[in-house]
Design a protein around this motif. Structure first.
Motif, PDB file in Angstrom:
ATOM      1  N   GLY A  11       1.077  17.560  -2.325  1.00 53.82           N
ATOM      2  CA  GLY A  11       1.530  17.078  -0.799  1.00 53.82           C
ATOM      3  C   GLY A  11       2.575  16.009  -0.831  1.00 53.82           C
ATOM      4  N   GLU A  12       3.427  15.630   0.104  1.00 54.44           N
ATOM      5  CA  GLU A  12       4.241  14.404   0.087  1.00 54.44           C
ATOM      6  C   GLU A  12       3.305  13.263   0.240  1.00 54.44           C
ATOM      7  OE1 GLU A  12       6.994  14.797   3.198  1.00 54.44           O
ATOM      8  OE2 GLU A  12       7.805  16.801   2.522  1.00 54.44           O
ATOM      9  N   ARG A  13       2.147  13.165   0.967  1.00 52.49           N
ATOM     10  CA  ARG A  13       1.452  12.088   0.871  1.00 52.49           C
ATOM     11  C   ARG A  13       0.702  11.947  -0.170  1.00 52.49           C
ATOM     12  NH1 ARG A  13      -2.070  12.493   5.902  1.00 52.49           N
ATOM     13  NH2 ARG A  13      -2.256  14.721   5.036  1.00 52.49           N
ATOM     14  N   ILE A  14       0.525  10.655  -0.874  1.00 50.06           N
ATOM     15  CA  ILE A  14      -0.374  10.355  -1.891  1.00 50.06           C
ATOM     16  C   ILE A  14      -1.804   9.863  -1.871  1.00 50.06           C
ATOM     17  CG2 ILE A  14      -0.664   9.190  -4.220  1.00 50.06           C
ATOM     18  CD1 ILE A  14       2.603   9.271  -4.504  1.00 50.06           C
ATOM     19  N   ALA A  15      -2.899  10.136  -2.080  1.00 49.71           N
ATOM     20  CA  ALA A  15      -4.039   9.677  -2.231  1.00 49.71           C
ATOM     21  C   ALA A  15      -4.506   9.338  -3.712  1.00 49.71           C
ATOM     22  CB  ALA A  15      -5.121  10.658  -1.650  1.00 49.71           C
ATOM     23  N   PRO A  72       1.442   5.194  -8.549  1.00 48.73           N
ATOM     24  CA  PRO A  72       2.436   4.814  -7.426  1.00 48.73           C
ATOM     25  C   PRO A  72       2.134   3.724  -6.519  1.00 48.73           C
ATOM     26  CG  PRO A  72       1.468   6.822  -7.078  1.00 48.73           C
ATOM     27  CD  PRO A  72       0.834   6.428  -8.284  1.00 48.73           C
ATOM     28  N   ALA A  73       3.172   2.766  -6.243  1.00 49.96           N
ATOM     29  CA  ALA A  73       2.893   1.842  -5.297  1.00 49.96           C
ATOM     30  C   ALA A  73       2.939   2.298  -3.960  1.00 49.96           C
ATOM     31  CB  ALA A  73       4.049   0.863  -5.387  1.00 49.96           C
ATOM     32  N   ALA A  78      -6.050   5.155  -0.634  1.00 49.95           N
ATOM     33  CA  ALA A  78      -6.827   4.634  -1.715  1.00 49.95           C
ATOM     34  C   ALA A  78      -8.240   4.636  -1.704  1.00 49.95           C
ATOM     35  CB  ALA A  78      -6.264   3.455  -2.538  1.00 49.95           C
ATOM     36  N   ILE A  79      -9.173   5.511  -2.366  1.00 53.07           N
ATOM     37  CA  ILE A  79     -10.294   5.539  -2.236  1.00 53.07           C
ATOM     38  C   ILE A  79     -11.079   5.006  -3.583  1.00 53.07           C
ATOM     39  CG2 ILE A  79     -12.531   6.951  -1.921  1.00 53.07           C
ATOM     40  CD1 ILE A  79     -10.724   8.736  -0.293  1.00 53.07           C
ATOM     41  N   GLY A  80     -11.759   3.904  -3.630  1.00 57.91           N
ATOM     42  CA  GLY A  80     -12.814   3.322  -4.640  1.00 57.91           C
ATOM     43  C   GLY A  80     -14.100   3.575  -4.655  1.00 57.91           C
ATOM     44  N   HIS A  81     -14.922   4.087  -5.499  1.00 57.51           N
ATOM     45  CA  HIS A  81     -16.250   3.995  -5.474  1.00 57.51           C
ATOM     46  C   HIS A  81     -16.891   3.057  -6.516  1.00 57.51           C
ATOM     47  CE1 HIS A  81     -20.048   5.485  -7.151  1.00 57.51           C
ATOM     48  NE2 HIS A  81     -20.300   5.275  -5.888  1.00 57.51           N
ATOM     49  N   SER A  82     -17.935   2.107  -6.023  1.00 54.81           N
ATOM     50  CA  SER A  82     -18.483   1.195  -6.794  1.00 54.81           C
ATOM     51  C   SER A  82     -17.521   0.199  -7.857  1.00 54.81           C
ATOM     52  CB  SER A  82     -19.597   2.153  -7.878  1.00 54.81           C
ATOM     53  OG  SER A  82     -20.491   1.168  -8.326  1.00 54.81           O
ATOM     54  N   LEU A  95      -0.832  -3.021  -5.049  1.00 50.33           N
ATOM     55  CA  LEU A  95      -0.863  -1.711  -4.881  1.00 50.33           C
ATOM     56  C   LEU A  95      -0.206  -1.369  -3.528  1.00 50.33           C
ATOM     57  CD1 LEU A  95      -1.258   0.988  -6.724  1.00 50.33           C
ATOM     58  CD2 LEU A  95      -3.369   0.781  -5.731  1.00 50.33           C
ATOM     59  N   ARG A  96      -0.833  -1.870  -2.402  1.00 46.66           N
ATOM     60  CA  ARG A  96      -0.473  -1.948  -1.031  1.00 46.66           C
ATOM     61  C   ARG A  96      -0.490  -0.287  -0.529  1.00 46.66           C
ATOM     62  NH1 ARG A  96      -0.220  -5.944   2.287  1.00 46.66           N
ATOM     63  NH2 ARG A  96       0.091  -7.983   1.265  1.00 46.66           N
TER      64      ARG A  96
END
Length: 233
Positions: A11-15, A72-73, A78-82, A95-96
């Motif tokens: 996709g065009e959107r980045i996660a 990529p900036a 953005a999802i971060g666990h622990s 990273l913004r």
């Protein structure tokens, strides 16, 4: 250090997805495809000392630097666990991402009289199936298999680098970008649930709790994890 990455979707959107200690990109086996179905190009990293990424010196700031150098900036989310939530919070200003989800972030490692010292996780290096199952009774067999595989690929030095005198409360004073904190109803990092949620809300975070879920929410209750992200992904 350039980290190993794994991708789903185009996709065009980045996660971007950042795993916790002892894990790697494989922990997101259901989350990655689910986000790809929503139109994202999903990039999951292996933090240094985990999975296929290089070994070296370890520390919270180094984990954050690696994210900035690898990803990529300005991703959409953005999802971060622990541990991944901790690393992401230290990288977010550079990273913004447009939005951040901190799922059970290891900021305070349990703000109780005796906080959780990451050194205790070293004992998991020799974990066997029965042990993993006893700690995670709601996981399916695939996640148990993945846990055994990721622990085998994990360098215990990553835990020791955050231990003893390096153990500190790293809860952000305020969010840098719109941010959601996801708390496990049965987790160990936020044992004072309601008080922690109130404190984080006062700091400017949105807080949502997934009742009944253990620390690794996306593996303990995948449907609850996704429902808790509604409006954020």
């Amino acid at each position: 250090m350039e980290l190993h990455t794994h991708e789903w979707g185009a996709g065009e959107r980045i996660a971007v997805l950042v795993h916790g200690m002892m894990s790697d990109h494989r922990t997101w086996r259901r989350v990655g495809p689910a986000l790809a179905e929503r139109g994202y190009r999903v990039i999951a990293v292996d933090l240094r000392g985990h999975g296929r990424s290089p070994r070296g010196e370890y520390g919270a700031e180094l984990y954050a630097d690696d994210l900035v150098e690898t990803l990529p900036a300005a991703p959409e989310v953005a999802i971060g666990h622990s541990l991944g939530g901790l690393a992401l919070s230290l990288a977010v200003e550079r990273l913004r991402p447009r939005r951040v989800v901190y799922s059970e972030p290891a900021w305070s490692l349990g703000r109780v009289e005796q906080p959780v010292d990451p050194a205790v996780f070293v004992t998991f290096k020799t974990a066997h199936r029965t042990m993993v199952r006893s700690f995670n009774p709601r996981w399916d067999d695939i996640d148990v298999d993945i846990e055994l595989a990721t622990v085998a690929d994990w360098d215990t030095g990553t835990a020791l680098a955050l231990s003893a005198e390096r153990l500190q409360d790293r809860t952000p004073e305020k969010p840098v970008v719109p941010s959601l904190v996801q708390i496990a109803g049965e987790g160990f990092l936020f044992p004072d649930g309601a008080a922690a949620a109130a404190d984080l809300t006062d700091r400017g975070f949105e807080v949502r709790t997934v009742p009944g879920a253990g620390h690794t929410i996306h593996r303990d209750d995948f449907d609850g994890f996704l429902a808790g992200l509604e409006g954020w992904v």
